[in-house]
Design a protein around this motif. Structure first.
Motif, mmCIF file in Angstrom:
data_model
loop_
_atom_site.group_PDB
_atom_site.id
_atom_site.type_symbol
_atom_site.label_atom_id
_atom_site.label_comp_id
_atom_site.label_asym_id
_atom_site.label_seq_id
_atom_site.Cartn_x
_atom_site.Cartn_y
_atom_site.Cartn_z
ATOM 1 N N UNK A 73 1.520 26.773 10.667
ATOM 2 C CA UNK A 73 0.852 28.093 11.307
ATOM 3 C C UNK A 73 1.507 28.469 12.385
ATOM 4 N N UNK A 74 2.105 27.686 13.250
ATOM 5 C CA UNK A 74 2.676 28.107 14.506
ATOM 6 C C UNK A 74 4.166 28.666 14.412
ATOM 7 N N UNK A 75 4.620 28.423 13.203
ATOM 8 C CA UNK A 75 6.040 28.718 12.714
ATOM 9 C C UNK A 75 7.003 27.808 13.703
ATOM 10 N N UNK A 76 6.510 26.806 13.898
ATOM 11 C CA UNK A 76 7.701 25.672 14.539
ATOM 12 C C UNK A 76 7.553 24.445 13.790
ATOM 13 N N UNK A 77 8.893 24.444 13.040
ATOM 14 C CA UNK A 77 8.918 23.193 12.073
ATOM 15 C C UNK A 77 8.732 21.766 12.794
ATOM 16 N N UNK A 78 9.162 21.913 13.893
ATOM 17 C CA UNK A 78 9.147 20.768 14.589
ATOM 18 C C UNK A 78 7.667 20.137 15.214
ATOM 19 N N UNK A 79 7.058 21.132 15.119
ATOM 20 C CA UNK A 79 5.522 20.815 15.613
ATOM 21 C C UNK A 79 4.982 19.862 14.806
ATOM 22 N N UNK A 80 4.215 18.976 15.435
ATOM 23 C CA UNK A 80 3.474 17.944 14.701
ATOM 24 C C UNK A 80 1.822 17.984 14.862
#
Length: 144
Positions: free
Chosen positions: A16-23
């Protein structure tokens, strides 16, 4: 991995935050690959920017036919907010687009319109990225 009963394919994680690295699990939800691609197209991150212009053109057609924002969002598989953004873009861009069709020809005018529309998306995505980055930095500060 859960399976989509409609397609028989596994769900994917939508960031949802458009940050694929976000966990951060609060920034994730399960969805279909189709939903993931539609989100990518809607936000101008997909290699086919023409799809965004097609959504714009279809939203205008549906609006002219008297469809509600909810009905348009359902048909286009986008949010009502996105429908509003597309229609607002059209209202602001219509006279420039019409003039470009006369002076530059329909193909060049369509390309210029697509550039303005996807450039707008890139600006929005850039701002959202900065906001997400700031939120992640704040979260890291809280963890230290």
């Amino acid at each position: 991995m859960p399976i989509d009963q409609e397609t028989g394919k596994p769900f994917v994680i939508l960031h949802l935050c458009d940050n694929a690295a976000c966990c951060n699990v609060d920034h994730m939800e399960l969805g279909t690959q189709r939903e993931n691609m539609q989100d990518s197209i809607a936000k101008g991150r997909h290699r086919r920017p023409a799809a965004t212009t097609n959504k714009l053109n279809r939203a205008v057609e549906l609006s002219d036919a008297g469809k509600t924002a909810a009905a348009m969002a359902d048909e286009l598989k986008i949010s009502e907010d996105e429908v509003g953004r597309l229609l607002a873009f059209h209202a602001q861009d219509a006279s420039l687009y019409a003039a470009e069709k006369i002076t530059l020809g329909p193909d060049a005018a369509e390309e210029m319109r697509r550039y303005r529309l996807t450039g707008d998306y890139k600006a929005i995505v850039s701002v959202l990225g900065m906001m997400n980055e700031a939120r992640h930095i704040d979260q890291l500060d809280l963890c230290v």
